[in-house]
Design a protein around this motif. Structure first.
Motif, PDB file in Angstrom:
ATOM      1  N   ALA A  41     -33.609 -10.327  12.548  1.00 23.59           N
ATOM      2  CA  ALA A  41     -34.316  -8.948  12.740  1.00 23.59           C
ATOM      3  C   ALA A  41     -33.569  -8.108  13.620  1.00 23.59           C
ATOM      4  N   ALA A  42     -33.108  -8.677  14.639  1.00 23.70           N
ATOM      5  CA  ALA A  42     -32.017  -7.728  15.643  1.00 23.70           C
ATOM      6  C   ALA A  42     -30.946  -7.492  14.825  1.00 23.70           C
ATOM      7  N   CYS A  43     -30.392  -8.410  14.027  1.00 20.84           N
ATOM      8  CA  CYS A  43     -29.361  -8.097  13.282  1.00 20.84           C
ATOM      9  C   CYS A  43     -29.329  -7.008  12.218  1.00 20.84           C
ATOM     10  N   ILE A  44     -30.680  -7.003  11.677  1.00 20.93           N
ATOM     11  CA  ILE A  44     -30.820  -6.027  10.594  1.00 20.93           C
ATOM     12  C   ILE A  44     -31.171  -4.602  11.430  1.00 20.93           C
ATOM     13  N   VAL A  45     -31.929  -4.618  12.491  1.00 22.91           N
ATOM     14  CA  VAL A  45     -31.779  -3.169  13.156  1.00 22.91           C
ATOM     15  C   VAL A  45     -30.595  -2.837  13.704  1.00 22.91           C
ATOM     16  N   GLY A  46     -29.655  -3.878  14.014  1.00 25.89           N
ATOM     17  CA  GLY A  46     -28.179  -3.433  14.403  1.00 25.89           C
ATOM     18  C   GLY A  46     -27.436  -2.761  13.232  1.00 25.89           C
ATOM     19  N   PHE A  47     -27.492  -3.424  12.044  1.00 25.71           N
ATOM     20  CA  PHE A  47     -27.047  -2.854  10.662  1.00 25.71           C
ATOM     21  C   PHE A  47     -27.660  -1.621  10.537  1.00 25.71           C
ATOM     22  N   ALA A  48     -28.841  -1.262  10.592  1.00 27.34           N
ATOM     23  CA  ALA A  48     -29.523   0.031  10.298  1.00 27.34           C
ATOM     24  C   ALA A  48     -28.874   1.140  11.254  1.00 27.34           C
ATOM     25  N   VAL A  49     -28.848   0.598  12.442  1.00 26.17           N
ATOM     26  CA  VAL A  49     -28.267   1.688  13.475  1.00 26.17           C
ATOM     27  C   VAL A  49     -26.798   1.941  13.291  1.00 26.17           C
ATOM     28  N   LEU A  50     -26.190   0.935  12.801  1.00 28.15           N
ATOM     29  CA  LEU A  50     -24.655   1.165  12.633  1.00 28.15           C
ATOM     30  C   LEU A  50     -24.409   1.745  11.276  1.00 28.15           C
ATOM     31  N   ILE A  51     -24.976   1.892  10.343  1.00 26.69           N
ATOM     32  CA  ILE A  51     -24.708   2.561   8.899  1.00 26.69           C
ATOM     33  C   ILE A  51     -24.426   3.827   9.177  1.00 26.69           C
ATOM     34  N   PRO A  52     -25.315   4.729   9.937  1.00 29.92           N
ATOM     35  CA  PRO A  52     -25.021   6.366   9.927  1.00 29.92           C
ATOM     36  C   PRO A  52     -23.782   6.496  10.874  1.00 29.92           C
ATOM     37  N   ASN A  53     -23.303   5.472  11.761  1.00 29.45           N
ATOM     38  CA  ASN A  53     -22.264   5.718  12.609  1.00 29.45           C
ATOM     39  C   ASN A  53     -20.888   5.189  11.942  1.00 29.45           C
ATOM     40  N   ALA A  54     -21.063   3.920  11.499  1.00 32.19           N
ATOM     41  CA  ALA A  54     -19.647   3.213  10.983  1.00 32.19           C
ATOM     42  C   ALA A  54     -19.548   3.201   9.868  1.00 32.19           C
ATOM     43  N   GLY A  55     -20.609   3.543   9.029  1.00 37.33           N
ATOM     44  CA  GLY A  55     -20.602   3.435   7.550  1.00 37.33           C
ATOM     45  C   GLY A  55     -21.203   2.239   6.910  1.00 37.33           C
ATOM     46  N   LEU A  56     -21.463   2.162   5.774  1.00 39.76           N
ATOM     47  CA  LEU A  56     -22.335   1.063   5.099  1.00 39.76           C
ATOM     48  C   LEU A  56     -21.283  -0.260   5.227  1.00 39.76           C
ATOM     49  N   TRP A  57     -19.900  -0.031   4.583  1.00 35.78           N
ATOM     50  CA  TRP A  57     -19.137  -1.277   4.538  1.00 35.78           C
ATOM     51  C   TRP A  57     -18.856  -2.045   5.996  1.00 35.78           C
ATOM     52  N   PRO A  58     -18.364  -1.019   6.794  1.00 34.38           N
ATOM     53  CA  PRO A  58     -17.954  -1.934   8.253  1.00 34.38           C
ATOM     54  C   PRO A  58     -19.262  -2.350   8.766  1.00 34.38           C
ATOM     55  N   ALA A  59     -20.374  -1.588   8.720  1.00 33.71           N
ATOM     56  CA  ALA A  59     -21.737  -2.227   9.138  1.00 33.71           C
ATOM     57  C   ALA A  59     -21.989  -3.535   8.308  1.00 33.71           C
ATOM     58  N   LEU A  60     -21.811  -3.535   7.243  1.00 35.08           N
ATOM     59  CA  LEU A  60     -22.031  -4.701   6.239  1.00 35.08           C
ATOM     60  C   LEU A  60     -21.628  -6.025   6.692  1.00 35.08           C
ATOM     61  N   ALA A  61     -20.195  -5.823   7.088  1.00 37.14           N
ATOM     62  CA  ALA A  61     -19.005  -6.820   7.321  1.00 37.14           C
ATOM     63  C   ALA A  61     -19.691  -7.220   8.638  1.00 37.14           C
ATOM     64  N   LEU A  62     -19.855  -6.452   9.768  1.00 39.61           N
ATOM     65  CA  LEU A  62     -20.284  -6.719  10.957  1.00 39.61           C
ATOM     66  C   LEU A  62     -21.856  -7.641  10.897  1.00 39.61           C
ATOM     67  N   PHE A  63     -22.665  -7.034  10.048  1.00 41.91           N
ATOM     68  CA  PHE A  63     -23.845  -7.635   9.964  1.00 41.91           C
ATOM     69  C   PHE A  63     -23.718  -9.140   9.468  1.00 41.91           C
ATOM     70  N   LEU A  64     -23.103  -9.163   8.397  1.00 42.79           N
ATOM     71  CA  LEU A  64     -22.662 -10.822   7.847  1.00 42.79           C
ATOM     72  C   LEU A  64     -21.929 -11.592   9.019  1.00 42.79           C
ATOM     73  N   ALA A  65     -21.097 -11.105  10.019  1.00 41.60           N
ATOM     74  CA  ALA A  65     -20.297 -11.803  10.662  1.00 41.60           C
ATOM     75  C   ALA A  65     -21.246 -12.132  11.845  1.00 41.60           C
ATOM     76  N   ALA A  66     -22.147 -11.206  12.235  1.00 39.27           N
ATOM     77  CA  ALA A  66     -23.309 -11.621  13.474  1.00 39.27           C
ATOM     78  C   ALA A  66     -24.208 -12.675  12.907  1.00 39.27           C
ATOM     79  N   SER A  67     -24.503 -12.285  11.686  1.00 35.86           N
ATOM     80  CA  SER A  67     -25.716 -13.401  11.335  1.00 35.86           C
ATOM     81  C   SER A  67     -25.292 -14.657  10.974  1.00 35.86           C
TER      82      SER A  67
END
Lengths: 490, 144
Positions: B76-102
């Protein structure tokens, strides 16, 4: 009808559509094969892809995904005793022991041929009945629709698992309640938005479907240690001599049974497969027939469940509820008028079901020994990808970060409900039917204008009202018949 | 006591829902109608409250126990992080970070899987969605 079938053949045999049905079958098989992921999840995960296609191609692809996922579920049932969905549980009863005995390939071949035959018989029956039923249903008005919707919702309780009637009703109620969030379509007033602009258009169907099925499934896998049996590789997928003769009558009778069960709202493929297995085992001990019966029945039931969806616009199961959402998103309004307004889609979808079965058989028989290795993907790798795919799917369709938080909340809530035995398919069914029920109920009240006696002069309304009453009365009658009686005096 | 947590939660949901139902502002022309914007919510809320009350008295047994909620909290923390990152880092970098972290949080150790799989997925997504289908996705505040 023949003109329509020819039109449907033209649509389904279009090279691009053939490619999409093949892609749908492959994607469905791959997703359905992954332990824990079933047809609803497969369809939910493929929704963003369908948005990029024209309506006919999108629906044709989804029909392929549906069949592929059902077959994929059977593969994991047979090979590792981990049915992705309840409808393939019965297949594992005889399938996994056969795989353990070194006959995985034979078991898969029986499942593939029985599924194909079941789907084909179902598609032919759909071809014969759908047009007639749709023509008859054009006379239906709001009172009939209201009662059909009430019947569909009541069936949730009637076909619920033993001991889970109240939980199924609660899940359906939660779905109905979620469906009321947003701007009321008739009065234009805000309901349950709590002043948030993000909720004014209501909760997105794709968001709920992804959260309740894909994300909650990832959470479920994450929080449990359950695993299937050992993987039994299938070297070659072939029938043994005599198998075809043994399973042919089994497939015939159980396909008919499955199709009829599939038409009933709320019954679906799970009930069909268990009915078929139970029915077949009463007089047939052959394990090959034990695999063929549920496989033929669940595929025929999948096709049968399209009857109320295409002809009345009312989904009878969780999977068809997701498909209805997809249809509405693609701008297709299923129902009796679909035959007049969009015959290419109506007949195209029906014909593509048969083509989908054919493609599935042609693709899966040679490829299954290779693609079944996917079952061995470890959960720590699988879970993040399922979660990521569902989150990205929702973000791509809504472009709203708020929806991701909402999705997380729904995913956690769905996991809690699931842990306490609440089935989730009725929730989605309730959500999809909510708007339709409210709208038709309002129209009915305008139409009758306080005089309900006029409804009794409409034969269809009367029959539907009696059917609803019978469903509601059934538990009371059952209780009365099974009530404890005092010991007779000697 | 545990058998009453979910019914209590449902009762609370029904209560809040009914409270919000009564706050729905009706138009004068629809206020006197039998089926107005409040009718169905009232019906559903009352039914849910009834079901929850019955469940509360009878108790409810969980069908699946022994869940590892710590893993869920981490995801859940990873998903929240992903949602926070999207407006700042963009969808695709946020996705890569979310996958790596999870993947890392779920115990994946292989460096190749931890780096190549997230990057390849994000790259495939970008190629398919933005390049192939021509869908515009905001690149993120950090890059624009």
């Amino acid at each position: 009808m023949w003109e329509g079938i020819a039109q449907g053949l033209g649509t389904a045999l279009d090279p691009a559509n053939l490619l999409w049905v093949a892609a749908g079958c492959c994607a469905g098989t791959l997703i359905g094969m992954l332990p824990g992921l079933g047809p609803i999840t497969a369809i939910a995960l493929m929704i963003p892809v369908s948005y990029t296609l024209d309506p006919a191609a999108g629906l044709i692809m989804m029909a392929g995904v549906y069949y592929g996922a059902v077959f994929g579920g059977s593969t994991s049932s047979i090979l590792i005793n981990a049915p992705g969905v309840a409808s393939t549980v019965a297949t594992s009863f005889d399938g996994y022991p056969m795989a353990r005995a070194g006959e995985a390939g034979r078991a898969l071949a029986i499942a593939a041929y029985a599924s194909f035959a079941g789907g084909t018989i179902g598609a032919l029956a759909l071809l014969l009945f759908a047009g007639a039923l749709a023509s008859w249903a054009t006379a239906f008005q709001s009172p009939e629709y209201t009662l059909i919707l009430v019947l569909a919702l009541s069936s949730i309780a009637a076909f619920a698992e033993r001991g889970r009637v109240a939980r199924s009703c609660v899940a359906a109620l939660l779905g109905l309640m979620l469906g009321t969030v947003g701007t009321d379509q008739s009065a234009g007033v805000q309901r349950f938005t709590f002043g948030r602009l993000d909720l004014m258009d209501g909760i997105s169907f794709i968001l709920l479907a992804m959260a309740v099925f894909a994300l909650a499934e990832a959470f479920h896998m994450l929080t449990t240690r359950e695993r299937g049996g050992d993987y039994r590789p299938a070297a070659s997928v072939r029938l043994r001599k005599g198998d075809a003769r043994a399973i042919t009558p089994t497939v015939g009778r159980n396909s008919a049974l499955g199709f009829l069960v599939g038409i009933l709202p709320g019954a679906g493929a799970t009930l069909a497969s268990f009915f078929a297995y139970d029915f077949e085992k009463r007089f047939n001990r052959n394990p090959a027939c034990g695999i063929a019966a549920p496989e033929a029945a669940n595929n025929a039931a999948c096709t049968g469940s399209f009857v109320p969806l295409l002809t009345l616009g009312i989904p009878g199961s969780g999977t068809t509820a997701v498909l209805l959402g997809v249809m509405l998103s693609l701008g297709i309004q299923p129902g009796p008028r679909l035959l007049e307004t969009d015959p290419a889609v109506f007949w195209g979808v029906i014909v593509s079901m048969y083509i989908g079965n054919l493609v599935l058989l042609a693709l899966n028989l040679p490829l299954i020994p290779y693609i079944s290795r996917l079952i061995q993907i470890s959960r720590p790798v699988l879970i993040p990808f399922v979660a990521a795919f569902s989150l990205v799917g929702v973000y791509l369709t809504t472009s709203n970060v708020f929806d991701l938080y909402l999705m997380l909340g729904f995913g956690v809530a769905a996991l809690i409900l699931r842990s306490w035995g609440f089935p989730l398919a009725p929730l989605l069914l309730g959500f999809i039917l909510s708007g339709m029920l409210e709208e038709n109920l309002r129209r009915t009240f305008y139409l009758v204008d306080g005089s309900f006696s006029m409804l009794l002069h409409r034969p269809a309304t009367l029959v539907l009202a009696i059917a609803c009453a019978a469903i509601w009365m059934a538990p009371a009658i059952r209780w009365w018949r099974n009530r404890p009686r005092g010991e007779p005096r000697s | 006591m545990t058998g009453r947590i979910v019914p209590l939660g449902l009762l609370l949901v029904a209560g809040i829902y009914l409270w919000a139902t009564l706050r729905i502002e009706l138009d004068p022309w629809s206020a006197d109608e039998l089926v107005n914007a409040r009718a169905m919510p009232l019906f559903c809320g009352i039914l849910l409250a009834l079901f929850a009350t019955v469940m509360l008295f009878r108790g409810l047994t969980p069908t699946e126990t022994g869940r590892r909620y710590k893993s869920l909290a981490m995801m859940a923390a990873c998903i929240v992080g992903f949602a926070v990152l999207i407006p700042n880092a963009g969808l695709w970098p946020a996705l890569a970070l979310f996958l790596a972290a999870s993947l890392k949080l779920l115990g994946e150790r292989r460096p190749l899987v931890l780096t190549v799989a997230p990057l390849a997925t994000a790259l495939a997504g970008w190629t398919l969605i933005e390049v192939g289908l021509g869908v515009y996705i905001h690149p993120g505040a950090w890059w624009s």
